[in-house]
Enzyme design. Structure first.
Site, PDB file in Angstrom:
ATOM      1  N   GLU A 304       0.827  -1.213   0.000  1.00  0.00           N
ATOM      2  CA  GLU A 304       0.000   0.000   0.000  1.00  0.00           C
ATOM      3  C   GLU A 304       0.865   1.270   0.000  1.00  0.00           C
ATOM      4  O   GLU A 304       0.586   2.228   0.710  1.00  0.00           O
ATOM      5  CB  GLU A 304      -0.960  -0.006   1.194  1.00  0.00           C
ATOM      6  CG  GLU A 304      -1.921  -1.177   1.154  1.00  0.00           C
ATOM      7  CD  GLU A 304      -2.923  -1.164   2.288  1.00  0.00           C
ATOM      8  OE1 GLU A 304      -4.093  -1.516   2.055  1.00  0.00           O
ATOM      9  OE2 GLU A 304      -2.543  -0.812   3.432  1.00  0.00           O
ATOM     10  N   ASP A 378      -8.335  -9.192   4.438  1.00  0.00           N
ATOM     11  CA  ASP A 378      -8.176  -7.972   5.245  1.00  0.00           C
ATOM     12  C   ASP A 378      -9.228  -7.851   6.335  1.00  0.00           C
ATOM     13  O   ASP A 378     -10.102  -6.991   6.252  1.00  0.00           O
ATOM     14  CB  ASP A 378      -8.218  -6.741   4.340  1.00  0.00           C
ATOM     15  CG  ASP A 378      -7.774  -5.470   5.059  1.00  0.00           C
ATOM     16  OD1 ASP A 378      -7.216  -5.570   6.164  1.00  0.00           O
ATOM     17  OD2 ASP A 378      -7.977  -4.368   4.518  1.00  0.00           O
ATOM     18  N   GLU A 406     -13.012  -2.048  12.049  1.00  0.00           N
ATOM     19  CA  GLU A 406     -12.942  -1.383  10.746  1.00  0.00           C
ATOM     20  C   GLU A 406     -14.010  -1.889   9.791  1.00  0.00           C
ATOM     21  O   GLU A 406     -14.660  -1.104   9.096  1.00  0.00           O
ATOM     22  CB  GLU A 406     -11.555  -1.606  10.148  1.00  0.00           C
ATOM     23  CG  GLU A 406     -11.384  -1.043   8.747  1.00  0.00           C
ATOM     24  CD  GLU A 406     -10.007  -1.319   8.166  1.00  0.00           C
ATOM     25  OE1 GLU A 406      -9.776  -0.936   7.005  1.00  0.00           O
ATOM     26  OE2 GLU A 406      -9.155  -1.917   8.870  1.00  0.00           O
ATOM     27  N   HIS A 534     -15.679  -7.930   1.760  1.00  0.00           N
ATOM     28  CA  HIS A 534     -15.101  -6.694   1.197  1.00  0.00           C
ATOM     29  C   HIS A 534     -16.095  -5.925   0.325  1.00  0.00           C
ATOM     30  O   HIS A 534     -15.726  -5.358  -0.714  1.00  0.00           O
ATOM     31  CB  HIS A 534     -13.837  -7.002   0.400  1.00  0.00           C
ATOM     32  CG  HIS A 534     -12.676  -6.139   0.798  1.00  0.00           C
ATOM     33  ND1 HIS A 534     -12.741  -4.757   0.820  1.00  0.00           N
ATOM     34  CD2 HIS A 534     -11.421  -6.453   1.184  1.00  0.00           C
ATOM     35  CE1 HIS A 534     -11.574  -4.272   1.211  1.00  0.00           C
ATOM     36  NE2 HIS A 534     -10.758  -5.278   1.452  1.00  0.00           N
ATOM     37  N   TRP A 556      -9.400  -3.025  -4.854  1.00  0.00           N
ATOM     38  CA  TRP A 556     -10.032  -2.120  -3.890  1.00  0.00           C
ATOM     39  C   TRP A 556     -11.530  -1.998  -4.174  1.00  0.00           C
ATOM     40  O   TRP A 556     -12.243  -1.322  -3.441  1.00  0.00           O
ATOM     41  CB  TRP A 556      -9.385  -0.733  -3.930  1.00  0.00           C
ATOM     42  CG  TRP A 556      -8.007  -0.687  -3.338  1.00  0.00           C
ATOM     43  CD1 TRP A 556      -7.381  -1.662  -2.625  1.00  0.00           C
ATOM     44  CD2 TRP A 556      -7.086   0.412  -3.412  1.00  0.00           C
ATOM     45  NE1 TRP A 556      -6.121  -1.246  -2.246  1.00  0.00           N
ATOM     46  CE2 TRP A 556      -5.910   0.023  -2.713  1.00  0.00           C
ATOM     47  CE3 TRP A 556      -7.122   1.679  -3.995  1.00  0.00           C
ATOM     48  CZ2 TRP A 556      -4.802   0.862  -2.589  1.00  0.00           C
ATOM     49  CZ3 TRP A 556      -6.021   2.519  -3.871  1.00  0.00           C
ATOM     50  CH2 TRP A 556      -4.865   2.100  -3.167  1.00  0.00           C
TER      51      TRP A 556
END
Length: 715
Positions: A304, A378, A406, A534, A556
């Site tokens: 990243e 993630d 998150e 995600h 993403w």
């Protein structure tokens, strides 16, 4: 003795009248509410013997004194070894001439403790002891927990030591106090006023961590700032280390790989360059001169946008070993994160950490951990475990869990994470036959790792209650307890936490436990059922956005993960797709090879499933998806109703706060359900089954929502 006490005078723990604002966490030490039990405890705990010969034993005495005075509502007298009913000392400070009961010190290790009942000349007594002072402190917290949770103090025979050597919090805190993925205010660490101003919160942070066995803290964000390695900041780090040290907590820092360029004025950060090696060696020496017990470095590299060794055509092992060599003379370690994925690599992101790190097994120095997220992507609400667990027998792996929510509703959702942690620990990797669980990988018993550890991304901020949502405290607590003993159940830990945090009324305890234990599965159902993942809003990860296609890179975008089309839903990771499944041991692969054999909770992680596929319930995939989303919302409704019934049993301040947050959670759960089902319906072309409340808005309404200042968006 006087010198120790005077030097430690700032660390006094006092009992005051507090508002029930959550600041005291699970260390409330209020008067025992059961009158009969209170009388028993008062008789059992009379005089206390505790030689205060170190800052850590001073901390143990202060905690014990404050805890007992609060719980028993009486002054605690000190005594000698012969006339005390509670004796607190380490192995090297056994009182001269004292007749010791049997204590298996050899089984306790460096941090373990024993709590033993025995018959003394003056009557019944209890010993809290350990090989070290920090072991004694841990024992004191355990003893106070017994009293807080109304347990018997008779016939105690406790021998306990941690399953893992390194039990760390990772703070994603920046030097400007902004907390990346933080939902409870700004950082508790005020770098501007350090080193001269020592906030009481630092001491209370240390007490809370020590009470659950956490023994390390990484103070700074993995997206690192090299300034923290300058002298001006290192003296501030030293001040924090001095506060935390008596509580057995070492400090660690994140090391920005390009620091030799940014603050060292070198032209390169190549880990094989002699000038770079010399710079890091000198930096390590400077740090250890200030902080002799400095823990070491955590590094995020080549991920990243973070700098790393691959810029110089070096490997992750080259980079990690260079830093490891710098801290090795002082006993330090390096935690090198495996969260890497290349923008140029067209490979399934699921596979990239394994592809980069598996070939390096055995190439890392002995004081290096590879720090692996629990899943391959993630911190999603539910993930299969990372295929790296068990695949690197020559390299100690430190698991990284995320306490901050998150992707789990952030600080407005009540989600108790212990069931998720347990699910991860108990997953069998089959790397060395059946029973090769993730827990056995990280505790070293599977591959005989010389060092073991676990890290939790902290959910702590400067909100008065520390974690934003009052129940966020339970995830901090559960992480520490499971890091110490992963055999504990989610229900065990919830019971402990509720009793210490809200009280011992049986109806209250059982009701809150019920809410907590239902909350994780409820969240998975109203957000990402059946292995969806995600599909959160991009950037801030707040709310649903499965339709997003315009993020800066393919992986993403939520559409990359769910792959919905007119035929079905999910990501094929078998041999007919990305073949990520091949990264697992053959026996572990078996359960995921076919749609029929794959556990439905992970189905869409591994298969692109037809909309009309018949699920175990007899419903089609589409109908089952609807069922899960609606049942998730219904579960939150039930949680809200259960909480409402606790009016009068929970203090008004926290009752109202949780009640309002549950109302938000219910509204947002319905938002998740409606937005996701309306979007996936554009592919399935199937109606929401009869009997379900229909969404009150069109899909375009949900797609048009914007949240420019949602937490997590940055500054």
């Amino acid at each position: 003795m006087k010198k120790v006490c005077l030097a430690f005078s700032f660390f006094l723990v006092t009992i005051q009248v507090f508002a029930e604002d959550g600041y005291r966490l699970w260390l409330r030490y209020d008067k025992i509410s059961n009158a009969k039990l209170l009388q028993q405890y008062r008789q059992q705990v009379r005089n206390v013997y505790c030689p205060r010969v170190s800052p850590t034993l001073e901390a143990a005495w202060q905690e014990l004194n404050a805890g007992l005075e609060g719980l028993l509502q009486k002054k605690i007298n000190t005594g000698n070894a012969g006339n005390s009913s509670l004796l607190v000392f380490s192995r090297q400070h056994i009182p001269a001439g004292f007749s010791m009961p049997a204590v298996n010190y050899d089984s306790l290790g460096a941090e373990g403790y024993a709590i033993i009942s025995y018959k003394a000349a003056a009557g019944k007594a209890v010993i809290i002891t350990g090989n070290t002072h920090i072991g004694v402190l841990y024992g004191v917290f355990y003893f106070l927990r017994l009293m807080q949770t109304h347990q018997s103090l008779e016939k105690l025979s406790v021998h306990s030591k941690p399953a893992l050597q390194h039990r760390l919090l990772n703070h994603w805190d920046n030097l400007n106090r902004y907390v990346e993925r933080g939902y409870a205010g700004i950082s508790i660490f005020n770098w501007h006023t350090l080193p001269d101003y020592i906030d009481q919160r630092y001491i209370d942070y240390a007490r809370a961590n020590a009470s659950i066995g956490i023994n390390g803290t990484v103070l700074t964000n993995v997206n690192a700032n090299a300034l923290v390695l300058t002298r001006d900041y290192l003296v501030k780090v030293k001040a924090l280390a001095d506060v935390l040290r008596p509580y057995g907590i070492k400090v660690y820092l994140t090391a920005r790989f390009s620091a030799p360029i940014e603050i060292g004025k070198l032209s390169t950060a190549d880990p094989l360059n002699d000038s770079v090696k010399a710079w890091w060696n000198a930096k390590a020496q400077e740090i250890y001169q200030l902080i002799p017990d400095f823990g070491g470095f955590l590094v995020k590299a080549n991920s990243e946008g973070q700098p790393g060794p691959q810029k110089y055509l070096r490997t992750h092992a080259d980079g990690a070993n260079m830093l490891a060599n710098a801290v090795a003379p002082y006993g330090g370690m390096v935690m090198w994160r495996a969260f890497v994925y290349s923008n140029e690599t067209p490979e399934d992101r699921f596979k990239q950490a394994y592809n980069e790190f598996k070939p390096l097994d055995g190439q890392f120095s002995s004081n290096v951990f590879v720090q692996v997220k629990n899943g391959p992507v993630d911190f999603q609400p539910r993930e299969p475990v990372s295929p790296l667990f068990g695949a690197m027998p020559k390299t100690p792996l430190m698991m990284e869990l995320q306490l901050t929510q998150e992707y789990l509703g952030q600080s407005t959702h009540l989600v108790y994470e212990a069931p998720m942690f347990k699910e991860i620990f108990e997953t069998d990797t089959y790397r060395d036959g059946k029973g090769s669980t993730v827990a056995r990988v990280i505790d070293g018993s599977l591959h005989r790792y010389t060092q073991t550890g676990i890290a939790g991304v902290a959910n702590i901020g400067n909100d008065r209650n520390w974690t934003g949502h009052p129940f966020g405290q339970a995830n901090w607590y559960a992480f520490g307890r499971l890091a110490w003993d992963n055999r504990l159940t989610a229900a065990n830990i919830a019971d402990e936490w509720v009793r210490q945090t809200f009280g011992n009324n049986i109806e209250l305890v059982e009701s809150i436990k019920s809410i907590m234990l239902a909350s994780y599965e409820a969240m998975v159902n109203y957000m990402t059922p059946l292995g969806l993942n995600h599909i959160m809003g991009t950037g801030h990860h707040y709310g649903p956005a499965p339709w997003v296609t315009n993020a800066g890179r393919a992986d993403w975008n939520p559409v990359y993960y769910h792959r919905a089309d007119s035929t079905g839903l999910g990501f094929d990771r078998t041999a007919t797709g990305s073949n990520a499944l091949a990264q697992y041991a053959p026996a572990a692969q078996q359960q995921f090879l076919s749609i029929d054999s794959t556990p439905e909770k992970l189905l869409l992680w591994f298969h692109h499933v037809p909309w009309g596929f018949k699920m175990k319930s007899g419903r089609t995939l589409w109908a089952e998806l609807c069922h899960r989303y609606y049942s998730g919302v219904d579960s939150v409704k039930a949680m809200h109703q259960q909480w409402d019934k606790l009016a009068g049993k929970v203090d008004q301040e926290r009752f109202r706060q949780v009640q309002m947050l549950l109302a938000i959670q219910l509204k947002e759960a319905a938002w998740w359900r409606n937005a996701c089902l309306l979007y996936f319906q554009t592919f399935s072309k199937m109606p929401i089954p009869d009997g379900y409340e229909k969404p009150d808005q069109a899909l375009e309404y949900y797609m048009g929502q914007r949240f420019p200042y949602a937490p997590g968006n940055g500054l």
